[in-house]
Design a protein around this motif. Structure first.
Motif, PDB file in Angstrom:
ATOM      1  N   MET A 183       0.828  -1.204   0.000  1.00  0.00           N
ATOM      2  CA  MET A 183       0.000   0.000   0.000  1.00  0.00           C
ATOM      3  C   MET A 183       0.863   1.254   0.000  1.00  0.00           C
ATOM      4  SD  MET A 183      -2.902  -1.181   2.749  1.00  0.00           S
ATOM      5  CE  MET A 183      -3.723   0.404   2.729  1.00  0.00           C
ATOM      6  N   GLU A 184       2.018   1.164   0.661  1.00  0.00           N
ATOM      7  CA  GLU A 184       2.908   2.322   0.769  1.00  0.00           C
ATOM      8  C   GLU A 184       3.842   2.437  -0.427  1.00  0.00           C
ATOM      9  OE1 GLU A 184       5.317   4.356   4.527  1.00  0.00           O
ATOM     10  OE2 GLU A 184       5.007   2.208   4.443  1.00  0.00           O
ATOM     11  N   ARG A 185       3.743   1.454  -1.354  1.00  0.00           N
ATOM     12  CA  ARG A 185       4.539   1.437  -2.581  1.00  0.00           C
ATOM     13  C   ARG A 185       6.022   1.237  -2.317  1.00  0.00           C
ATOM     14  NH1 ARG A 185       2.012  -0.267  -5.980  1.00  0.00           N
ATOM     15  NH2 ARG A 185       3.239   0.653  -7.635  1.00  0.00           N
ATOM     16  N   LYS A 186       6.377   0.598  -1.203  1.00  0.00           N
ATOM     17  CA  LYS A 186       7.778   0.284  -0.922  1.00  0.00           C
ATOM     18  C   LYS A 186       8.099  -1.082  -1.517  1.00  0.00           C
ATOM     19  CE  LYS A 186       8.362   3.148   3.190  1.00  0.00           C
ATOM     20  NZ  LYS A 186       8.768   3.188   4.615  1.00  0.00           N
ATOM     21  N   LEU A 187       8.106  -1.123  -2.850  1.00  0.00           N
ATOM     22  CA  LEU A 187       8.212  -2.397  -3.552  1.00  0.00           C
ATOM     23  C   LEU A 187       9.562  -3.061  -3.338  1.00  0.00           C
ATOM     24  CD1 LEU A 187       6.418  -1.434  -6.884  1.00  0.00           C
ATOM     25  CD2 LEU A 187       5.449  -2.280  -4.742  1.00  0.00           C
ATOM     26  N   GLY A 188      10.609  -2.263  -3.099  1.00  0.00           N
ATOM     27  CA  GLY A 188      11.922  -2.844  -2.852  1.00  0.00           C
ATOM     28  C   GLY A 188      11.967  -3.673  -1.586  1.00  0.00           C
ATOM     29  N   GLU A 189      11.148  -3.315  -0.600  1.00  0.00           N
ATOM     30  CA  GLU A 189      11.097  -4.081   0.649  1.00  0.00           C
ATOM     31  C   GLU A 189      10.128  -5.252   0.562  1.00  0.00           C
ATOM     32  OE1 GLU A 189      10.674  -1.685   4.212  1.00  0.00           O
ATOM     33  OE2 GLU A 189      11.310   0.102   3.092  1.00  0.00           O
ATOM     34  N   VAL A 190       9.180  -5.176  -0.358  1.00  0.00           N
ATOM     35  CA  VAL A 190       8.163  -6.216  -0.460  1.00  0.00           C
ATOM     36  C   VAL A 190       8.759  -7.532  -0.947  1.00  0.00           C
ATOM     37  CG1 VAL A 190       6.084  -6.923  -1.711  1.00  0.00           C
ATOM     38  CG2 VAL A 190       6.262  -4.616  -0.792  1.00  0.00           C
ATOM     39  N   HIS A 191       9.618  -7.459  -1.953  1.00  0.00           N
ATOM     40  CA  HIS A 191      10.142  -8.682  -2.579  1.00  0.00           C
ATOM     41  C   HIS A 191      10.842  -9.599  -1.577  1.00  0.00           C
ATOM     42  CE1 HIS A 191      11.773 -11.285  -5.684  1.00  0.00           C
ATOM     43  NE2 HIS A 191      12.961 -11.121  -5.145  1.00  0.00           N
ATOM     44  N   PRO A 192      11.839  -9.126  -0.806  1.00  0.00           N
ATOM     45  CA  PRO A 192      12.482 -10.037   0.155  1.00  0.00           C
ATOM     46  C   PRO A 192      11.536 -10.503   1.249  1.00  0.00           C
ATOM     47  CG  PRO A 192      13.303  -7.780   0.427  1.00  0.00           C
ATOM     48  CD  PRO A 192      12.497  -7.798  -0.825  1.00  0.00           C
ATOM     49  N   LEU A 193      10.593  -9.630   1.659  1.00  0.00           N
ATOM     50  CA  LEU A 193       9.684 -10.028   2.723  1.00  0.00           C
ATOM     51  C   LEU A 193       8.742 -11.139   2.261  1.00  0.00           C
ATOM     52  CD1 LEU A 193       8.068  -7.769   5.326  1.00  0.00           C
ATOM     53  CD2 LEU A 193       6.612  -9.378   4.114  1.00  0.00           C
ATOM     54  N   LEU A 194       8.184 -11.008   1.042  1.00  0.00           N
ATOM     55  CA  LEU A 194       7.310 -12.063   0.539  1.00  0.00           C
ATOM     56  C   LEU A 194       8.080 -13.356   0.281  1.00  0.00           C
ATOM     57  CD1 LEU A 194       4.795 -10.304  -1.894  1.00  0.00           C
ATOM     58  CD2 LEU A 194       4.452 -11.026   0.456  1.00  0.00           C
ATOM     59  N   THR A 195       9.329 -13.217  -0.131  1.00  0.00           N
ATOM     60  CA  THR A 195      10.154 -14.412  -0.314  1.00  0.00           C
ATOM     61  C   THR A 195      10.338 -15.138   1.010  1.00  0.00           C
ATOM     62  OG1 THR A 195      11.303 -13.396  -2.184  1.00  0.00           O
ATOM     63  CG2 THR A 195      12.378 -15.267  -1.123  1.00  0.00           C
ATOM     64  N   LEU A 196      10.608 -14.378   2.081  1.00  0.00           N
ATOM     65  CA  LEU A 196      10.737 -14.965   3.418  1.00  0.00           C
ATOM     66  C   LEU A 196       9.420 -15.626   3.834  1.00  0.00           C
ATOM     67  CD1 LEU A 196      12.127 -15.417   6.156  1.00  0.00           C
ATOM     68  CD2 LEU A 196      11.449 -13.085   6.787  1.00  0.00           C
ATOM     69  N   CYS A 197       8.292 -14.944   3.594  1.00  0.00           N
ATOM     70  CA  CYS A 197       6.994 -15.516   3.941  1.00  0.00           C
ATOM     71  C   CYS A 197       6.752 -16.825   3.189  1.00  0.00           C
ATOM     72  CB  CYS A 197       5.875 -14.530   3.617  1.00  0.00           C
ATOM     73  SG  CYS A 197       5.820 -13.097   4.704  1.00  0.00           S
ATOM     74  N   GLY A 198       7.111 -16.841   1.910  1.00  0.00           N
ATOM     75  CA  GLY A 198       6.945 -18.062   1.131  1.00  0.00           C
ATOM     76  C   GLY A 198       7.718 -19.220   1.728  1.00  0.00           C
TER      77      GLY A 198
END
Length: 651
Positions: A183-198
């Motif tokens: 939502m905050e458009r911090k896409l650079g932080e989203v990728h590693p976080l979703l990878t960790l969640c996966g």
């Protein structure tokens, strides 16, 4: 309402039993329930009973009456007394949780925050309540649009869950944080976080119900993120087969005894808000298909499983995200979003109908605000589909339906006002009310801070100025702000392709045909890459028109025929009208009399359908919504005598 009091007195058990009987009667007899609970105080009960009774009274008054001041008084007493009692966490923290909700309802957020912080501080030895209160405070910050503070709290919660050995709740915290980062458009932080969640979801071997919940949560975020951000941000995680066992998509977690409420992560409202933005800003439509297919397969499996009645052994695991039925609607919603952006409008309408039917059934039994939010988002999609397929009257009635839903919820209106005015602007274009379209888009721009929606609105406003032909200064100012060749404001593949189309359209109207062809070929390249069928059809027919004007009839025919075929598949009535008019003139020029006659007949049929729909739409009382540009949605819509708009450009 049951109580675990040591050696309870018979009078207490009797009063509590009567209160519960009255509360659960059909219909509930709340006044009698309250009288029974108030009678407890006449016996001068010990502090534990006193605190619990204050909590029960506060909860009943808060949930079943409008007497918020009395509810607040009882909850404050429960909170104060319970802090003085050892090992009384259930009453202490539930009182804090409900009281903070009441403060927020009264717009006393500054009172709710310190209360929750205090409760979080003293709950660290109680994992369930510590996690629940962290979620609640994070939700409060999210509603205030303080996403930085919310993300920080969710990060704290994820670390706490790891320390107490709850990988499940750790994943819930991280997925919630990932949603806010999107939502905050911090896409650079989203990728590693979703990878960790996966990785966490893949490796976790706990309750099958909870695992399926995490899986759906993860995939919903992955699909919407992929649509919004593009292929370069895709999380590389291959979903393993669904494990054999119980359950469920939405994890219903567990019930903690009766005095515990079911703990639900309220960030699901933010998921719906995030998805609603993607209605207007889809990006990688073709590339998202594998992820969407996984999500659909997952929800199909979940719908066949049964709820698990076994409580998790770790109290920190006592959470769920969404009920199964709500999650099914959510998957329908992202499927509709993908179908609409790809130009499969009949498929989008089919899944919207299914989702709305499911929602109507759920709303008969459940008053959860998320259901109205889902309904609004689905209507936003179907309205755009109706406008494309030539059903303006139906679209207008559905816009009015959105207005009615927003009248019932100020928060819903706040979150969707810009989208609502955008939809009205699109409707105004479809009925050739260009001044009203400009007013609606201008209002929408004033109400939005979301960059993708802003870009979408500006793109459509530019098309209005191009059609009006006398707004050069405003038009060039807009086009500078959405220049697809330089510093385009968003990462959306679809919006950038649309910006090239707008440039091509302007060049065509200005007679700069070579420049127009360059822009339109760029649109075609981008739209073909991601199956953006509507943009492809529009670009082909405009290129065909350019070649026709230049006298290159064969090349024009090579563009218009596939445009007509694609527009029929969508189906897009305006492009079919445009294509049939060109085919009529092309076939005349090429000496194909029979084909010219068939094209003329098609053009006549499309013209009549659009004309009839135009008259029907403008005759509706809801047509007066085009004049609404300020304040909340109008409560009553006055009928008018008949259509007042020009039909010339339809024919």
């Amino acid at each position: 309402m049951a109580s675990n009091v040591e050696a309870p007195e018979p009078w207490y058990l009797a009063l509590l039993g009567f209160a519960e009987h009255f509360r659960t009667s059909s219909p509930p007899k709340i006044r009698l329930c309250v009288h029974c609970l108030q009678a407890v105080f006449q016996f001068k009960p010990p502090q534990r009973i006193e605190a619990r009774t204050h909590l029960q009274l506060g909860s009943v008054l808060y949930n079943h009456t409008k007497n918020s001041e009395l509810a607040r008084s009882h909850l404050e007493k429960a909170w104060y007394i319970s802090q003085q009692l050892p090992q009384f966490e259930d009453v202490k923290f539930e009182a804090a949780s409900i009281l903070s909700e009441l403060f927020c309802q009264q717009n006393l957020v500054d009172s709710a925050k310190p209360l929750l912080r205090k409760a979080i501080q003293i709950s660290q030895q109680t994992p369930y309540w510590h996690c629940r209160l962290l979620f609640q405070l994070a939700q409060l910050h999210t509603l205030e649009k303080d996403l930085v503070s919310a993300c920080d709290l969710l990060g704290v919660g994820a670390e706490y869950a790891r320390v107490v050995g709850s990988e499940y709740t750790r994943a819930l915290f991280l997925l919630s944080k990932g949603m806010l980062l999107l939502m905050e458009r911090k896409l650079g932080e989203v990728h590693p976080l979703l990878t960790l969640c996966g990785t966490i979801v893949e490796n976790w071997q706990g309750n099958p119900i909870q695992k399926e919940s995490l899986r759906v949560f993860f995939l919903v975020l992955q699909v919407t993120h992929y649509l919004d951000a593009g292929q370069e941000s895709r999380v590389d995680w291959s979903m393993p087969p669904v494990s054999i066992g119980l359950h469920n998509d939405c994890v219903k977690a567990a019930e903690v005894m009766k005095q515990f409420q079911r703990a639900s992560i309220k960030h699901y409202q933010d998921v719906s808000r995030y998805i609603s933005r993607a209605v207007f800003s889809s990006s990688q439509v073709k590339s998202v298909k594998p992820c969407l297919k996984q999500l659909q397969q997952c929800i199909q499996t979940i719908s066949t499983l049964h709820d698990d009645e076994i409580l998790p052994s770790n109290p920190a695991d006592l959470f769920h995200w969404l009920p199964k039925e709500h999650m099914c609607v959510l998957v329908y919603l992202v499927t509709v979003m993908h179908s609409m952006q790809a130009g499969y409008l009949e498929k989008a309408q089919k899944y919207t109908d299914k989702a709305l039917m499911q929602l109507e059934k759920l709303k008969m039994l459940d008053c959860s605000p998320i259901l109205s939010t889902f309904q609004v988002i689905l209507l936003e999609h179907i309205i755009m589909c109706r406008l494309v397929t030539g059903h303006k009257a139906t679209a207008l009635q559905e816009i009015s339906q959105v207005c009615q839903l927003c009248q019932q919820s100020p928060r819903l209106f706040t979150n969707h006002a810009a989208q609502l005015h955008t939809l009205l602007g699109l409707y105004c274009i479809s009925v050739n009310c260009m001044d009203n379209a400009e007013a609606q888009f201008t209002t929408a721009l004033r109400l939005t801070t979301h960059q993708e929606l802003w870009t979408y609105i500006v793109t459509n406003l530019a098309s209005v100025y191009i059609r009006e032909g006398n707004r050069h200064q405003e038009l060039y100012s807009l086009l500078e702000r959405i220049n697809p060749d330089h510093n385009f404001p968003v990462s959306s593949h679809c919006l950038r392709a649309a910006a090239f189309y707008i440039r091509g359209l302007l060049s065509f109207f200005q007679g700069r045909y070579n420049e127009a062809k360059r822009f339109l070929r760029e649109t075609l390249k981008m739209s073909n890459a991601e199956d953006l069928n509507r943009l492809t059809a529009c670009s082909l027919v405009l290129l065909g028109h350019i070649f026709y004007v230049l006298g290159n009839h064969r090349e024009s025919n090579n563009m218009v025929v596939p445009a007509m075929q694609l527009a029929s598949k969508i189906p897009d009535m305006s492009v079919q009208l445009w294509s049939s008019a060109l085919l009529k003139d092309l076939n005349k020029a090429l000496g194909s009399t029979m084909e010219a006659h068939e094209a003329a007949q098609m053009h006549q049929n499309f013209s009549q359908q659009l004309l009839q729909d135009h008259i029907a739409a403008c005759s509706l009382p809801e047509h007066n919504l085009i004049s609404w540009t300020d304040g909340p949605p109008p409560v009553q819509i006055q009928a008018q005598n008949g259509p007042t708009t020009s039909l010339a450009s339809l024919l």
